[in-house]
Design a protein around this motif. Structure first.
Motif, PDB file in Angstrom:
ATOM      1  N   LEU A 254      38.920  63.608  54.463  1.00 59.11           N
ATOM      2  CA  LEU A 254      39.798  63.353  55.607  1.00 59.11           C
ATOM      3  C   LEU A 254      40.652  62.106  55.474  1.00 59.11           C
ATOM      4  CD1 LEU A 254      37.324  64.265  58.487  1.00 59.11           C
ATOM      5  CD2 LEU A 254      39.076  65.711  57.441  1.00 59.11           C
ATOM      6  N   PHE A 255      40.173  61.128  54.670  1.00 58.53           N
ATOM      7  CA  PHE A 255      40.875  59.841  54.644  1.00 58.53           C
ATOM      8  C   PHE A 255      41.284  59.420  53.233  1.00 58.53           C
ATOM      9  CE2 PHE A 255      37.768  59.753  58.171  1.00 58.53           C
ATOM     10  CZ  PHE A 255      38.668  59.804  59.212  1.00 58.53           C
ATOM     11  N   ASP A 256      40.319  59.412  52.303  1.00 59.03           N
ATOM     12  CA  ASP A 256      40.636  58.920  50.960  1.00 59.03           C
ATOM     13  C   ASP A 256      41.698  59.768  50.290  1.00 59.03           C
ATOM     14  OD1 ASP A 256      38.742  57.073  51.429  1.00 59.03           O
ATOM     15  OD2 ASP A 256      37.252  57.834  50.043  1.00 59.03           O
ATOM     16  N   ALA A 257      41.640  61.089  50.519  1.00 58.50           N
ATOM     17  CA  ALA A 257      42.602  61.976  49.869  1.00 58.50           C
ATOM     18  C   ALA A 257      44.032  61.657  50.285  1.00 58.50           C
ATOM     19  CB  ALA A 257      42.269  63.429  50.188  1.00 58.50           C
ATOM     20  N   GLU A 258      44.204  61.164  51.506  1.00 64.49           N
ATOM     21  CA  GLU A 258      45.544  60.813  51.973  1.00 64.49           C
ATOM     22  C   GLU A 258      46.091  59.603  51.233  1.00 64.49           C
ATOM     23  OE1 GLU A 258      45.375  60.296  56.138  1.00 64.49           O
ATOM     24  OE2 GLU A 258      44.708  62.342  56.581  1.00 64.49           O
ATOM     25  N   ARG A 259      45.191  58.839  50.620  1.00 68.78           N
ATOM     26  CA  ARG A 259      45.633  57.671  49.855  1.00 68.78           C
ATOM     27  C   ARG A 259      45.659  57.978  48.361  1.00 68.78           C
ATOM     28  NH1 ARG A 259      42.186  55.269  53.814  1.00 68.78           N
ATOM     29  NH2 ARG A 259      40.449  55.167  52.345  1.00 68.78           N
ATOM     30  N   ASN A 260      45.759  59.269  48.042  1.00 66.34           N
ATOM     31  CA  ASN A 260      45.878  59.733  46.658  1.00 66.34           C
ATOM     32  C   ASN A 260      44.633  59.479  45.819  1.00 66.34           C
ATOM     33  OD1 ASN A 260      48.550  60.679  46.987  1.00 66.34           O
ATOM     34  ND2 ASN A 260      49.319  58.582  46.769  1.00 66.34           N
ATOM     35  N   HIS A 261      43.479  59.295  46.467  1.00 63.25           N
ATOM     36  CA  HIS A 261      42.206  59.282  45.737  1.00 63.25           C
ATOM     37  C   HIS A 261      41.688  60.718  45.750  1.00 63.25           C
ATOM     38  CE1 HIS A 261      41.765  54.805  47.082  1.00 63.25           C
ATOM     39  NE2 HIS A 261      42.678  54.982  46.166  1.00 63.25           N
ATOM     40  N   LEU A 262      42.225  61.550  44.889  1.00 60.32           N
ATOM     41  CA  LEU A 262      42.038  62.986  45.030  1.00 60.32           C
ATOM     42  C   LEU A 262      40.662  63.467  44.580  1.00 60.32           C
ATOM     43  CD1 LEU A 262      45.568  64.191  43.885  1.00 60.32           C
ATOM     44  CD2 LEU A 262      44.715  63.841  46.194  1.00 60.32           C
ATOM     45  N   GLY A 263      40.160  62.945  43.474  1.00 58.67           N
ATOM     46  CA  GLY A 263      38.936  63.474  42.893  1.00 58.67           C
ATOM     47  C   GLY A 263      37.713  62.648  43.221  1.00 58.67           C
ATOM     48  N   LEU A 264      36.633  63.334  43.579  1.00 58.24           N
ATOM     49  CA  LEU A 264      35.339  62.689  43.808  1.00 58.24           C
ATOM     50  C   LEU A 264      34.299  63.456  43.010  1.00 58.24           C
ATOM     51  CD1 LEU A 264      33.513  60.656  45.361  1.00 58.24           C
ATOM     52  CD2 LEU A 264      33.303  62.403  47.149  1.00 58.24           C
ATOM     53  N   LEU A 265      33.577  62.762  42.166  1.00 56.41           N
ATOM     54  CA  LEU A 265      32.514  63.376  41.378  1.00 56.41           C
ATOM     55  C   LEU A 265      31.168  63.112  42.029  1.00 56.41           C
ATOM     56  CD1 LEU A 265      33.562  62.404  37.727  1.00 56.41           C
ATOM     57  CD2 LEU A 265      34.172  64.442  39.039  1.00 56.41           C
ATOM     58  N   ILE A 266      30.297  64.098  42.010  1.00 58.77           N
ATOM     59  CA  ILE A 266      28.894  63.904  42.396  1.00 58.77           C
ATOM     60  C   ILE A 266      28.070  64.118  41.141  1.00 58.77           C
ATOM     61  CG2 ILE A 266      26.995  64.661  43.849  1.00 58.77           C
ATOM     62  CD1 ILE A 266      28.917  65.496  45.959  1.00 58.77           C
TER      63      ILE A 266
ATOM     64  N   ASN B  50      39.287  61.602  31.486  1.00 63.12           N
ATOM     65  CA  ASN B  50      38.417  60.452  31.717  1.00 63.12           C
ATOM     66  C   ASN B  50      37.734  60.577  33.073  1.00 63.12           C
ATOM     67  OD1 ASN B  50      37.111  58.009  31.719  1.00 63.12           O
ATOM     68  ND2 ASN B  50      38.958  56.786  32.042  1.00 63.12           N
ATOM     69  N   ALA B  51      36.440  60.891  33.083  1.00 66.06           N
ATOM     70  CA  ALA B  51      35.709  61.015  34.346  1.00 66.06           C
ATOM     71  C   ALA B  51      35.577  59.680  35.045  1.00 66.06           C
ATOM     72  CB  ALA B  51      34.326  61.613  34.079  1.00 66.06           C
ATOM     73  N   ARG B  52      35.600  58.592  34.301  1.00 65.00           N
ATOM     74  CA  ARG B  52      35.402  57.263  34.902  1.00 65.00           C
ATOM     75  C   ARG B  52      36.586  56.848  35.772  1.00 65.00           C
ATOM     76  NH1 ARG B  52      33.488  57.122  29.749  1.00 65.00           N
ATOM     77  NH2 ARG B  52      31.268  56.616  29.480  1.00 65.00           N
ATOM     78  N   ALA B  53      37.694  57.550  35.666  1.00 62.97           N
ATOM     79  CA  ALA B  53      38.858  57.211  36.487  1.00 62.97           C
ATOM     80  C   ALA B  53      38.712  57.702  37.920  1.00 62.97           C
ATOM     81  CB  ALA B  53      40.118  57.806  35.865  1.00 62.97           C
ATOM     82  N   LEU B  54      37.690  58.525  38.187  1.00 64.41           N
ATOM     83  CA  LEU B  54      37.481  59.082  39.520  1.00 64.41           C
ATOM     84  C   LEU B  54      36.361  58.357  40.242  1.00 64.41           C
ATOM     85  CD1 LEU B  54      37.656  62.902  38.665  1.00 64.41           C
ATOM     86  CD2 LEU B  54      39.507  61.431  39.451  1.00 64.41           C
ATOM     87  N   ASP B  55      36.431  58.396  41.574  1.00 66.64           N
ATOM     88  CA  ASP B  55      35.311  57.898  42.369  1.00 66.64           C
ATOM     89  C   ASP B  55      34.099  58.786  42.114  1.00 66.64           C
ATOM     90  OD1 ASP B  55      36.874  55.926  43.436  1.00 66.64           O
ATOM     91  OD2 ASP B  55      37.360  57.032  45.264  1.00 66.64           O
ATOM     92  N   ALA B  56      32.904  58.213  42.244  1.00 63.99           N
ATOM     93  CA  ALA B  56      31.703  58.986  41.937  1.00 63.99           C
ATOM     94  C   ALA B  56      30.572  58.624  42.888  1.00 63.99           C
ATOM     95  CB  ALA B  56      31.265  58.754  40.489  1.00 63.99           C
ATOM     96  N   ILE B  57      29.768  59.621  43.200  1.00 64.50           N
ATOM     97  CA  ILE B  57      28.501  59.440  43.910  1.00 64.50           C
ATOM     98  C   ILE B  57      27.398  59.759  42.922  1.00 64.50           C
ATOM     99  CG2 ILE B  57      27.008  60.290  45.753  1.00 64.50           C
ATOM    100  CD1 ILE B  57      29.488  61.018  47.346  1.00 64.50           C
ATOM    101  N   HIS B  58      26.483  58.843  42.739  1.00 67.20           N
ATOM    102  CA  HIS B  58      25.353  59.058  41.845  1.00 67.20           C
ATOM    103  C   HIS B  58      24.168  59.515  42.689  1.00 67.20           C
ATOM    104  CE1 HIS B  58      27.333  57.230  38.321  1.00 67.20           C
ATOM    105  NE2 HIS B  58      27.946  56.484  39.233  1.00 67.20           N
ATOM    106  N   LEU B  59      23.769  60.758  42.465  1.00 72.90           N
ATOM    107  CA  LEU B  59      22.764  61.385  43.318  1.00 72.90           C
ATOM    108  C   LEU B  59      21.427  61.433  42.586  1.00 72.90           C
ATOM    109  CD1 LEU B  59      23.123  62.548  46.178  1.00 72.90           C
ATOM    110  CD2 LEU B  59      23.132  64.820  45.156  1.00 72.90           C
ATOM    111  N   ALA B  60      20.484  60.627  43.052  1.00 71.64           N
ATOM    112  CA  ALA B  60      19.143  60.584  42.466  1.00 71.64           C
ATOM    113  C   ALA B  60      18.182  61.401  43.326  1.00 71.64           C
ATOM    114  CB  ALA B  60      18.666  59.138  42.377  1.00 71.64           C
ATOM    115  N   PRO B  61      17.001  61.721  42.820  1.00 68.75           N
ATOM    116  CA  PRO B  61      15.995  62.363  43.677  1.00 68.75           C
ATOM    117  C   PRO B  61      15.702  61.502  44.898  1.00 68.75           C
ATOM    118  CG  PRO B  61      15.344  62.505  41.366  1.00 68.75           C
ATOM    119  CD  PRO B  61      16.539  61.599  41.414  1.00 68.75           C
ATOM    120  N   LEU B  62      15.172  62.119  45.919  1.00 68.67           N
ATOM    121  CA  LEU B  62      14.872  61.408  47.154  1.00 68.67           C
ATOM    122  C   LEU B  62      13.853  60.309  46.907  1.00 68.67           C
ATOM    123  CD1 LEU B  62      14.544  64.416  49.628  1.00 68.67           C
ATOM    124  CD2 LEU B  62      16.496  62.878  49.380  1.00 68.67           C
TER     125      LEU B  62
END
Length: 769
Positions: A34-46, A223-235
């Motif tokens: 809703l917000f980041d994409a409007e600022r051209n941060h298009l890709g988010l990796l999980i 380059n995957a490092r150019a995108l924002d990322a969420i690092h998802l670990a086990p609970l």
């Protein structure tokens, strides 16, 4: 048809209230849409660790965006488990995209679950979208009869980019958890997916196994490092236990606290495993009220239930050949069965020989095992120490059944026995870890606070409070004036980070190293390292155990070159008489669990967790430096002290201390605003005064801890002086300075803070009996 403002559960499998442990990540995805994409941060990796679970996270985000009805269309697509070709997966993506787009535009959530053809969706499309959707479907019908599979895959994946610019923007959440299953396809599917997402100007989320995602971007030359990322670990453990409670409640499965903690440990934070166990308990009408019931069910799941099917399916994606799978199981089982780390490592050549395959086939097998993190492969050496405990139990059971041909009943019995032997230690590890985490949290709260010295000296504490009730202990500590100033801690970590050898004596988090400063300035002389350990002892720790820990921690301090270090040992029941003497001899601290909990309570209250105090008992005064402003401060504090019923003698002492403090601030501070900030706080048995100024103070910080007392006769003379004589008296005593204040007040603490300097003074109220 639902109303515009109504919140609906659409793709999610559980309610938002039952969605445990991933709320922050879900909000991050929604915010990106809703917000980041409007600022051209298009890709988010999980980037997901194996078994961490990502599908429900994306489904929850889908529902949240759908219900908001913004000008952004959520699209959730999970790679099918059953599809085996890139073409069939791409066609499924196209159908899912059009279906969910039409469902959103019509605001009909039920459509997202409907089984409709593309031609059906053309008829259902809203008028604003009918033309471009019809054109999209017509083009697809022409493309699918061409013999160019790659062109068809690219067309299907480009569907979101074909939405007209004046239409609602799609937000694609691509669940690529099964991406490794398409590795043998003639069309490099992972490359095509990544390139389609990155070449569009639309926002997207790409979720998958962290090693697989990185490999997919490398193969695509991106380059995957150019995108924002969420690092998802086990609970985490606490989240796992909460999820177990939530699922058990929803499925009406009885689960006790002890077994809940056992399962949280044993299932290692995997939402998949937790849900599988709870569903199996419901289906078999089993109450999880004992270790035995839990371990029987666990073994059933490992031997032939959902856990077994998950591991078997993953191995089938590694290789289709049953003989090769059995050889892999033997290799992995042999490696994971040993406790010697060096034996767990094998070479690439060994795998080629044992599997009897050529190098390219073995490379593909190792790549897929590496993606699942069941092994760690650096191109030559294979370390098979990866994977959860359930995976290793599965390996051992399959090896014994398939290779050794042992009776199934024997394998089941041995596996249950092994699991039952592990159960108490798993639960004990939970409680030790909880206590250890509390230890790190507590030390982080030190922050230069003042606490009763007795909390760090077990012998003194036990002598005074042995057999006392809790309220009596609280009251006694509250009245104590022999306080110790804790250091300002700036870094806390596990002791094993400095000395791996400590692992053989304590759990990883039950020994802590804390770097800190004590005193008013950040200097080498004030730097100190606290070496803290929990001592395992059912009774009061004896001399032998205490000496062993003193030597271990002293060795860490010396080997790491710590100039000054303070040892603090914590034993559940404290220390016996000889051990306490040994602690004193080494100038080390020793506390019982009771002292630790009292300290924790006191620091938590000081940290703002206690109820707020009455604002009527706290006053703030800001005065300009000079112009006899100290006399105004003296008059103010006199009124407060009279209201608190201090004696006339004590009031004169307080007033004199205030005058001295103000003059000291005026004469020595290089404050840019030339103001003195004063705070007066009246408590039940004391008056707390803080005098502060902003800006740098020259190196005249007094040694407040020294006991250079002034002449008692001179102090008595000050006590008898009237308020009108304060100014003249203070001029005559300029040399006394802070030593005079120390004599007049019960507690005096001078320190440099980031914004300037602060002088804290306390005067206790002595009530007549």
């Amino acid at each position: 048809m639902t109303t515009q403002g109504e919140k609906r559960q659409i793709l999610s499998r559980v309610t938002r209230e039952e969605f445990v442990g991933r709320a922050g990540e879900c909000n991050r995805v929604v915010s990106h849409a809703l917000f980041d994409a409007e600022r051209n941060h298009l890709g988010l990796l999980i980037l997901m660790a194996p078994l961490a679970g990502v599908s429900e996270l994306l489904r929850q985000a889908y529902d949240e965006i759908f219900n908001r009805q913004a000008d952004l269309v959520p699209i959730y697509f999970a790679l099918p488990r059953t599809e085996t070709t890139a073409v069939s997966a791409a066609i499924e993506f196209l159908n899912t995209f059009v279906l969910q787009y039409v469902a959103y535009r019509r605001f009909e959530p039920a459509l997202a679950h409907a089984s409709l053809t593309l031609n059906d969706l053309v008829k259902l499309a809203p008028a604003a979208d009918a033309d471009w959707i019809a054109e999209l479907v017509d083009t697809y019908n022409r493309e699918r009869f061409n013999e160019d599979d790659r062109a068809l895959v690219r067309f299907c994946l480009s569907a979101p980019a074909r939405v007209p610019k004046d239409g609602a923007r799609p937000f694609v959440m691509f669940d690529a958890l099964q991406l490794s299953g398409y590795g043998d396809d003639p069309v490099p599917f992972s490359t095509e997916v990544v390139r389609a997402l990155m070449s569009s100007d639309l926002p997207f989320v790409f979720a998958g196994l962290r090693r697989e995602v990185a490999a997919a971007f490398d193969r695509a030359g991106l380059n995957a490092r150019a995108l924002d990322a969420i690092h998802l670990a086990p609970l985490a453990e606490a989240e796992s236990a909460t999820l177990i409670s939530s699922v058990a409640r929803r499925l009406s499965v009885f689960c006790k606290d002890e077994t809940r903690h056992l399962l949280a440990q044993q299932l290692e934070g995997s939402p998949l495993f937790i849900n599988a166990m709870m569903q199996a308990a419901r289906d078999k009408h089993i109450s999880l009220d004992s270790y035995l019931s839990c371990e029987r069910l666990y073994v059933d799941e490992v031997m032939g239930g959902q856990l077994s099917r998950y591991f078997a399916a993953t191995l089938e994606r590694v290789t289709n050949d049953p003989d090769t799978r059995r050889a892999i199981i033997r290799l992995l089982c042999e490696s994971t069965s040993t406790r010697t780390p060096s034996v767990r490592k094998t070479t690439f050549e060994t795998w080629c020989k044992r599997l009897e395959l050529d190098a390219s086939a073995v490379e593909e097998i190792l790549r897929r095992l590496h993606v699942q993190e069941w092994i760690n492969w650096d191109g030559d050496t294979i370390n098979a120490d990866g994977g959860p405990a359930a995976w290793k139990d599965y390996l051992r059971s399959r090896f014994r059944l398939d290779a050794l041909r042992e009776p199934r009943a024997l394998v089941v019995a041995d596996l249950i026995a092994t699991a039952l032997k592990r159960a108490p230690e798993n639960v004990a590890r939970h409680y030790r870890r909880s206590a250890s985490l509390q230890l790190r949290d507590l030390i982080s709260k030190f922050n230069s606070k003042r606490v009763p010295r007795r909390l760090f000296h077990f012998a003194e504490f036990a002598e005074l409070y042995k057999g006392a009730g809790q309220q009596e202990v609280f009251a006694g500590l509250e009245a104590e004036t022999n306080l110790q100033k804790l250091p300002q801690v700036f870094h806390v970590t596990n002791g094993t980070a400095f000395s791996p050898e400590l692992r053989q004596f304590a759990d990883e988090d039950s020994c802590v190293v804390a770097h800190a400063f004590e005193g008013a300035t950040y200097t080498d002389a004030n730097e100190v390292v606290w070496l803290v350990a929990r001592v395992e002892s059912k009774l009061a720790a004896n001399t032998e155990l205490t000496r062993a820990w003193l030597e271990r921690l002293s060795s860490v301090g010396r080997s790491r070159g710590f100039l000054r270090f303070q040892i603090w040992l914590i034993a559940n029941e404290g220390f016996d008489e000889e051990a306490s003497a040994l602690l004193d001899e080494h100038r080390a601290y020793g506390s019982s669990q009771q002292q630790f909990e009292l300290l924790s309570t006191r620091l938590s209250e000081a940290d703002g967790n206690a109820p707020p105090a009455d604002g009527e008992n706290e006053f703030v005064l800001v005065l300009p430096m000079g112009s006899d402003s100290e006399l105004l401060a003296a008059t103010t504090v006199e009124q407060l002290a009279r209201r608190a019923r201090f004696t006339p003698e004590a009031i004169n002492q307080i007033k004199t201390a205030i005058v001295e403090a103000c003059i000291n601030a005026s004469e020595h501070s290089l404050s840019p605003d030339r103001k003195i900030y004063q705070r007066f706080r009246v408590e039940d048995d004391r008056l707390v005064i803080t005098i502060a100024s902003r800006g740098i103070v020259p190196n005249i910080v007094p040694n407040i801890e020294s006991k250079n007392e002034i002449d008692p006769l001179q102090a008595d003379a000050v006590d008898s002086e009237s308020a009108d004589e304060f100014r003249d008296a203070s001029e005559q005593r300029r040399g006394w300075g802070l030593k005079l204040i120390q004599t007049l007040m019960d507690e005096v603490e001078f320190e440099r803070v980031d914004e300037g300097t602060s002088l804290r003074m306390v005067k206790y109220l002595r009530r007549s009996s």
